[in-house]
Design a protein around this motif. Structure first.
Motif, PDB file in Angstrom:
ATOM      1  N   ASP A 151      -8.543  14.886  75.015  1.00  0.00           N
ATOM      2  CA  ASP A 151      -7.456  15.725  75.741  1.00  0.00           C
ATOM      3  C   ASP A 151      -7.836  17.075  76.063  1.00  0.00           C
ATOM      4  O   ASP A 151      -6.949  18.179  75.898  1.00  0.00           O
ATOM      5  CB  ASP A 151      -5.989  15.741  75.035  1.00  0.00           C
ATOM      6  CG  ASP A 151      -5.556  14.178  74.996  1.00  0.00           C
ATOM      7  OD1 ASP A 151      -4.729  13.784  73.875  1.00  0.00           O
ATOM      8  OD2 ASP A 151      -5.675  13.462  75.899  1.00  0.00           O
ATOM      9  N   LEU A 152      -9.214  17.243  76.345  1.00  0.00           N
ATOM     10  CA  LEU A 152      -9.552  18.819  76.765  1.00  0.00           C
ATOM     11  C   LEU A 152      -8.988  18.874  78.007  1.00  0.00           C
ATOM     12  O   LEU A 152      -8.799  18.173  79.062  1.00  0.00           O
ATOM     13  CB  LEU A 152     -10.965  18.788  76.752  1.00  0.00           C
ATOM     14  CG  LEU A 152     -11.767  19.314  75.287  1.00  0.00           C
ATOM     15  CD1 LEU A 152     -11.447  18.121  74.197  1.00  0.00           C
ATOM     16  CD2 LEU A 152     -13.113  19.446  75.604  1.00  0.00           C
ATOM     17  N   SER A 153      -8.613  20.201  78.138  1.00  0.00           N
ATOM     18  CA  SER A 153      -8.423  20.621  79.705  1.00  0.00           C
ATOM     19  C   SER A 153      -9.542  20.853  80.726  1.00  0.00           C
ATOM     20  O   SER A 153     -10.557  20.757  80.184  1.00  0.00           O
ATOM     21  CB  SER A 153      -7.700  21.966  79.694  1.00  0.00           C
ATOM     22  OG  SER A 153      -8.585  23.051  79.376  1.00  0.00           O
ATOM     23  N   LYS A 154      -9.526  20.815  81.946  1.00  0.00           N
ATOM     24  CA  LYS A 154     -10.550  20.924  82.906  1.00  0.00           C
ATOM     25  C   LYS A 154     -11.348  22.264  82.441  1.00  0.00           C
ATOM     26  O   LYS A 154     -12.607  22.028  82.521  1.00  0.00           O
ATOM     27  CB  LYS A 154     -10.010  21.012  84.345  1.00  0.00           C
ATOM     28  CG  LYS A 154     -11.163  20.702  85.445  1.00  0.00           C
ATOM     29  CD  LYS A 154     -10.627  20.733  86.770  1.00  0.00           C
ATOM     30  CE  LYS A 154     -11.690  20.305  87.797  1.00  0.00           C
ATOM     31  NZ  LYS A 154     -11.156  20.294  88.929  1.00  0.00           N
ATOM     32  N   CYS A 170      -9.345   7.119  92.393  1.00  0.00           N
ATOM     33  CA  CYS A 170      -8.314   7.599  91.448  1.00  0.00           C
ATOM     34  C   CYS A 170      -8.713   7.216  90.122  1.00  0.00           C
ATOM     35  O   CYS A 170      -9.358   6.206  89.996  1.00  0.00           O
ATOM     36  CB  CYS A 170      -6.754   7.044  91.501  1.00  0.00           C
ATOM     37  SG  CYS A 170      -6.168   7.569  93.382  1.00  0.00           S
ATOM     38  N   ALA A 171      -8.125   7.944  89.232  1.00  0.00           N
ATOM     39  CA  ALA A 171      -8.773   7.691  87.744  1.00  0.00           C
ATOM     40  C   ALA A 171      -7.825   6.670  87.017  1.00  0.00           C
ATOM     41  O   ALA A 171      -7.793   6.783  85.844  1.00  0.00           O
ATOM     42  CB  ALA A 171      -8.501   9.026  86.785  1.00  0.00           C
ATOM     43  N   PHE A 229      -1.496  11.853  88.433  1.00  0.00           N
ATOM     44  CA  PHE A 229      -1.669  12.842  89.379  1.00  0.00           C
ATOM     45  C   PHE A 229      -1.939  14.169  89.117  1.00  0.00           C
ATOM     46  O   PHE A 229      -1.389  14.517  87.837  1.00  0.00           O
ATOM     47  CB  PHE A 229      -0.115  12.915  90.084  1.00  0.00           C
ATOM     48  CG  PHE A 229       0.055  11.898  91.222  1.00  0.00           C
ATOM     49  CD1 PHE A 229      -0.037  11.967  92.553  1.00  0.00           C
ATOM     50  CD2 PHE A 229       0.465  10.517  90.568  1.00  0.00           C
ATOM     51  CE1 PHE A 229       0.465  10.946  93.169  1.00  0.00           C
ATOM     52  CE2 PHE A 229       0.788   9.561  91.422  1.00  0.00           C
ATOM     53  CZ  PHE A 229       0.680   9.565  92.756  1.00  0.00           C
ATOM     54  N   THR A 230      -2.459  15.041  89.767  1.00  0.00           N
ATOM     55  CA  THR A 230      -2.817  16.496  89.197  1.00  0.00           C
ATOM     56  C   THR A 230      -2.205  17.247  89.913  1.00  0.00           C
ATOM     57  O   THR A 230      -2.090  18.570  89.717  1.00  0.00           O
ATOM     58  CB  THR A 230      -4.496  16.658  89.226  1.00  0.00           C
ATOM     59  OG1 THR A 230      -5.044  16.478  90.749  1.00  0.00           O
ATOM     60  CG2 THR A 230      -5.329  15.790  88.455  1.00  0.00           C
ATOM     61  N   ASN A 231      -1.837  17.175  91.365  1.00  0.00           N
ATOM     62  CA  ASN A 231      -1.156  18.103  92.168  1.00  0.00           C
ATOM     63  C   ASN A 231       0.414  18.058  91.652  1.00  0.00           C
ATOM     64  O   ASN A 231       0.887  16.774  91.938  1.00  0.00           O
ATOM     65  CB  ASN A 231      -1.370  17.607  93.564  1.00  0.00           C
ATOM     66  CG  ASN A 231      -0.639  18.618  94.397  1.00  0.00           C
ATOM     67  OD1 ASN A 231       0.746  18.552  94.701  1.00  0.00           O
ATOM     68  ND2 ASN A 231      -1.671  19.444  95.352  1.00  0.00           N
TER      69      ASN A 231
END
Length: 821
Positions: A77-80, A210-211, A453-455
């Motif tokens: 769960d690391l952020s980008k 997509c992931a 979703f990232t957006n």
């Protein structure tokens, strides 16, 4: 000059670290690097001396290693932004002499493991950015070795020299000959469970990069409710056609003939049972030491067991040692291995059999079982298809619980064909998985969009679109209660507008199910028939013919059953058209697959088959009519109007098919069908022709092409709102209720099907304020609150009606407009 990034499979769609860490290497001279990398393995492959081959294999292997590291960091769960901080440390790490040698050693002939300890220690010795506590070097090493084996196997230069499948076979044979005994390594078992079940199994869908395929099952899992079943399986039996029910009895798939009154009582008792979360049942080890989880295809039986196993696998090993070890046994694999002589019982299966998730020393496992420190989960009793073998498995389960009385046991099975008595005699309780409830569907949708979703804006838009589709479309809502179909729906919602495009939803969902119906593989495995490619379109046309045949049966579309004899005949005739050799044998192979796994058609018992959901029956029936009309031109527009719509518009079981047909054909031809429906005399049928016409109008893709028809139908509903009988009637009797219902349904139809029409909002406002029919006023208020809640005038109208309307009914609608919906 070669584009090394393309050769290595590193593109704009790849992971961030792979591009940033390996990308710069493509511009460097790699000879010295590859020399160190393949130092230990170059002597094992004659083709490996070529510099170009070395660079290809080196880049592909390194990409897989970095991708595994990146995936492990993402799982923590690391952020980008946190992930980006590992770019420079990884660059330094992979250039270390020891690391290059270890990663290259995977190419060495017969390599079965690489030096995991040095991988971990080197990161620490280099004083690189600390890794998350749960970072698993051992898992990465095992997965990397598998990827290297695949790279070797797929290399044209190396395949004929060293085939890793041959190496595996030699190693297995050596181990068996030497009598090597497996250990009891719970850490390895945890990794094996995470590897086997951790990712949601969506690999057969085209997910457009997509992931989804990295989506973790435990993050998306929704615990369902269950009801206990004490006697019969009423949810599966109470709606069966009588002839089908009789055949189930005659074929021995029901224990005994059931009196209909007894069945009715059992059904009442069943629905009186309290709903419980399935996780609460699992926690109640005293009340449910042994139990069977029953459910429909796609209802989540296997997913539940996988979730339980993964929960334990993700637990710190010290904590896991204090918990029951989840031993997950897939019964279809067990019976196959037992038949082939690989094992005689469950302990031997876990000890040495192929297909077991992880091999355990059976003597140590015996000790754990005796102490009651294991949760044993037998998945898929229904997938043991031969009745005799299924009875053998039940005997094995009974013997197992007698030998290990302290062990907790869960069994899963489909309902039809399951006989409860023997396990009930062995003190197994039975629970039935329930359909997903609205709140559970909502939770799933929220989790799904949050994770995929990232957006932020896109996330909200797509989530609300799917929620609205489920709320407003009955066919879609009926699909959404099934976890498998809800998951398909969530994937397709990314690029499809529902419910208007629900025919495309059904198309895409059916493509997935038809993809799983791997006919070609079954033909290859059956030596009696010649392998033949039967693609998606072939199978789609077969199902169209099946659905078309079913709608012509006595039960029509109200039923969903076809006999094996009829199914075989239809498939055989379609195969003949494709010039398939021995079409009867091929048809039998295809139908036999339906007995072994549920695809879009499923085996129901007593030599009957059905679509897994009647929605697919309706879709393929509509699809076949459209194919006959547009592509084959076997029926004319006039025939479509009179023989299909004319004969069936009064039958509600046909309405979804008729709507789908309209949505799948040319807009102008759809307009002619709507005009035909409007011209029918529907007064004795509560103007069902007009309401169906309005439903069909909403299916038309280009309504602007039929504007005159659109306007004419809207005017019909304006008139219907003030329709009255041409004779006197009791103002409180049946006729009054009929008139009232027509008025209110007409208001809802206008608000639903003409929501964006410029006349609709002023009409609703007028009806809410001043219509002489109090029920029209109340319904107009509800529709304003539902569809125009953000309009500046809506709140004022609701407040005015709440204060001033003469009738309490209308005032209440204005105060609580959602109570009437």
């Amino acid at each position: 000059m070669l584009d090394w990034l393309a050769v290595w499979g590193i593109s704009s769609a790849g992971g961030y670290l792979a591009k940033e860490v390996i990308g710069p290497l493509a511009k460097e001279a790699l000879e010295d690097y590859t020399k160190d990398f393949f130092k230990e393995s170059i002597k094992d492959y004659t083709g490996l001396s070529d510099q170009t081959t070395q660079k290809k294999l080196f880049g592909k292997a390194l990409k897989e290693f970095v991708a595994l590291v990146e995936r492990e960091l993402e799982d923590a769960d690391l952020s980008k932004q946190e992930l980006k901080q590992y770019t420079q440390p990884l660059k330094q790490y992979i250039k270390n002499q020891s690391i290059k040698a270890i990663l290259g050693s995977a190419f060495k002939y017969g390599c079965e493991q690489i030096d995991t300890q040095t991988l971990a220690n080197t990161w620490i010795e280099l004083k690189l950015l600390p890794l998350p506590e749960e970072f698993r070097w051992k898992y990465i090493a095992r997965q990397y070795l598998k990827q290297v084996h695949t790279i070797i196997r797929e290399s044209d230069q190396l395949r004929t020299i060293r085939d890793s499948q041959t190496l595996d076979a030699i190693a297995n044979n050596t181990n068996a000959t030497a009598g090597i005994i497996p250990d009891f390594d719970l850490s390895t078992y945890q990794e094996a469970l995470l590897e086997r079940y951790g990712n949601l199994g969506l690999d057969s869908l085209d997910t457009n990069a997509c992931a989804y395929n990295e989506l973790k099952l435990w993050k998306i899992f929704i615990p369902q409710n269950v009801r206990e079943v004490h006697d019969l399986m009423p949810s599966a039996l109470h709606e069966l056609p009588k002839d089908y029910y009789r055949k189930l009895v005659e074929s021995g798939q029901l224990d005994r003939e059931i009196d209909q009154e007894e069945l009715k009582r059992a059904k009442e008792v069943y629905y009186q049972q309290p709903l419980k979360s399935v996780l609460d049942v699992i926690k109640d080890s005293q009340g449910y030491p042994y139990f069977v989880v029953l459910g429909d295809p796609g209802s989540g039986k296997s997913t539940l067991l996988q979730y339980l196993a993964l929960n334990w696998a993700r637990t710190d090993l010290n904590t896991a040692l204090s918990l029951r070890i989840p031993l997950l046994i897939e019964l279809r694999t067990y019976i196959r291995n037992r038949d082939s002589g690989q094992c005689n019982n469950f302990l031997e299966f876990c000890h040495q059999s192929s297909g077991s998730i992880c091999h355990f020393n059976q003597h140590q496992l015996h000790d754990q079982l005796k102490a009651g420190k294991v949760l044993v989960m037998f998945d898929g009793l229904d997938e043991v298809f031969e009745p005799g073998k299924r009875e053998d498995v039940i005997t094995d389960i009974n013997r197992f619980t007698n030998t290990y009385p302290k062990v907790r046991v869960i069994v899963t099975s489909r309902v039809i064909g399951y006989k409860p008595q023997r396990l009930r005699n062995a003190e197994f309780r039975h629970v039935m998985l329930q359909d997903l409830e609205s709140k559970q569907i909502q939770t799933f949708i929220e989790k799904w969009h949050e994770l995929t979703f990232t957006n932020p804006a896109d996330k909200v838009k797509k989530r609300e679109r799917l929620q609205k589709a489920i709320e407003t479309s009955s066919p879609i809502r009926q699909l959404a209660v099934n976890p498998l179909l809800l998951t398909m729906m969530a994937i397709l919602n990314r690029n499809q507008e529902l419910p208007r495009d629900r025919s495309e939803l059904y198309n895409q969902a059916s493509r997935l199910l038809l993809h799983q119906w791997d006919v070609e593989r079954a033909l290859l495995e059956d030596n009696r028939v010649e392998p033949k490619t039967i693609d998606y379109q072939d199978k789609q046309q077969m199902l169209g013919k099946v659905a078309y045949f079913m709608q012509g049966n006595q039960a029509g579309l109200a039923g969903n059953l076809i006999s094996g004899e009829d199914l075989e005949r239809i498939i055989k005739d379609e195969l003949k058209l494709r010039e398939v050799t021995n079409p009867r044998a091929v048809a039998k192979v295809m139908i036999n697959q339906l007995r072994t796994r549920n695809f879009i058609l499923c085996f129901m018992g007593a030599d009957y088959y059905a679509f897994v959901h009647r929605t697919f029956l309706e879709y393929f029936c509509a699809w076949e009519f459209v194919r006959k009309f547009e592509k084959k031109q076997e029926i004319s527009l006039e025939q479509l109007k009179t023989e299909v719509f004319g004969q069936h518009w009064r039958d509600e079981s046909w309405h979804e098919v008729l709507r789908l047909i309209v949505g799948m054909i040319d807009s102008n031809k759809a307009g002619e069908i709507i005009e035909y429906l409007m011209a029918q005399d529907g007064e004795e049928d509560r103007f069902g022709n007009l309401f169906l016409a309005a439903d069909c109008l909403s299916e038309v893709r280009n309504r602007y092409e039929i504007q005159s028809t659109d306007t004419e139908l809207l005017n019909c509903f304006k008139d219907l709102i003030h329709y009255d009988l041409n004779y006197d009637y009791d103002p409180y009797g049946y006729q009054a209720n009929l008139v009232r219902d027509l008025h209110t349904q007409a208001v809802v139809a206008v608000a639903t099907h003409w929501q964006d029409h410029p006349d609709t909002l002023p009409l609703l406002q007028k009806w809410a304020r001043s219509d002489t029919d109090l029920f029209v006023r109340g319904t107009a208020i509800e529709q304003l609150a539902l569809g125009y809640k953000d309009h500046p005038d809506t709140l004022a109208i609701l407040q005015e009606s709440a204060r001033s309307d003469t009738y309490c009914y209308v005032r209440l609608r204005a105060i609580e407009p959602d109570r009437g919906t």
